[in-house]
Design a protein around this motif. Structure first.
Motif, PDB file in Angstrom:
ATOM      1  N   ILE A 264      -0.297  -2.288   7.052  1.00 53.77           N
ATOM      2  CA  ILE A 264       0.781  -1.918   6.134  1.00 53.77           C
ATOM      3  C   ILE A 264       0.934  -2.901   4.976  1.00 53.77           C
TER       4      ILE A 264
ATOM      5  N   ALA B 242       2.570   4.596   7.386  1.00 54.61           N
ATOM      6  CA  ALA B 242       1.953   3.885   8.508  1.00 54.61           C
ATOM      7  C   ALA B 242       2.168   4.685   9.794  1.00 54.61           C
TER       8      ALA B 242
ATOM      9  N   ASP C 194       8.666   4.147   4.239  1.00 55.31           N
ATOM     10  CA  ASP C 194       7.282   4.378   3.800  1.00 55.31           C
ATOM     11  C   ASP C 194       7.202   5.501   2.774  1.00 55.31           C
TER      12      ASP C 194
END
Length: 201
Positions: free
Chosen positions: A78, A105, A136
């Motif tokens: 990440i 992720a 994310d």
């Protein structure tokens, strides 16, 4: 999304950018892997950062006639992906006809333990995983505030406020963000903007 046929040699080389799996990659996964491999080979800014990085899977989502690609990558990568994500997304969107690219992720929600003596790691609880997915989806835009609105029928909607400085970059992606979050978590979310120093009232 425009799809090009790949030669066997191209496919073999590109699959270095896909996590090995017992199942065969989809055509879309092969194409995204090839696009990432091409960037590693030909883009001087991405060549070194993309070395040794790969993705897990790719899903296609359509929202109000707009296409989006959801690219999942291993959680351990990440930080490395975040360092190059803005440029990588721009380059991938060029290669896929302007389709919105969202990178997430891959995380797993831990099963509820049978024994009360066994504790679940907080990062693997459903709430934590859903919060991380939301982060994310929005990245690199920062989430600066959240509030939950309850309706008389018992339903609820989360209102998420992004940093106002990212409005020009994200405003045309909000519908896709909402749809992807709903598909992955089953939860409704609405987006707004505020300056990082403001308080929600």
């Amino acid at each position: 999304i425009h799809r090009e046929k790949m030669s066997s040699a191209q496919t073999i080389a590109a699959r270095k950018k896909l996590r090995k799996s017992n199942r065969s990659p989809t055509q879309l996964e092969d194409e995204v892997a090839k696009a990432i491999f091409d960037l590693e080979v030909n883009n001087k800014n991405l060549k070194t950062p993309l070395t040794n990085l790969y993705i897990n899977t790719v899903k296609e989502v359509e929202v109000h006639g707009k296409k989006a690609l959801v690219v999942f990558f291993p959680l351990r990568f990440i930080r490395k992906f975040h360092k190059i994500q803005r440029q990588l997304v721009v380059e991938l969107e060029k290669k896929f006809g302007g389709a919105t690219v969202v990178m997430i992720a891959q995380r797993k929600i831990a099963r509820k333990p049978k024994s009360n003596l066994r504790k679940i790691q907080r990062s693997r609880t459903m709430q934590s995983v859903h919060e991380a997915i939301l982060d994310d989806i929005c990245y690199p835009a920062d989430i600066v505030g959240k509030r939950i609105r309850y309706h008389p029928d018992g339903s609820k909607v989360m209102r998420v406020y992004l940093d106002a400085t990212e409005k020009d970059r994200t405003e045309n992606r909000i519908d896709i963000f909402q749809s992807i979050y709903k598909k992955l978590t089953g939860k409704d979310v609405k987006f707004g903007y505020m300056k990082a120093w403001q308080q929600i009232v």
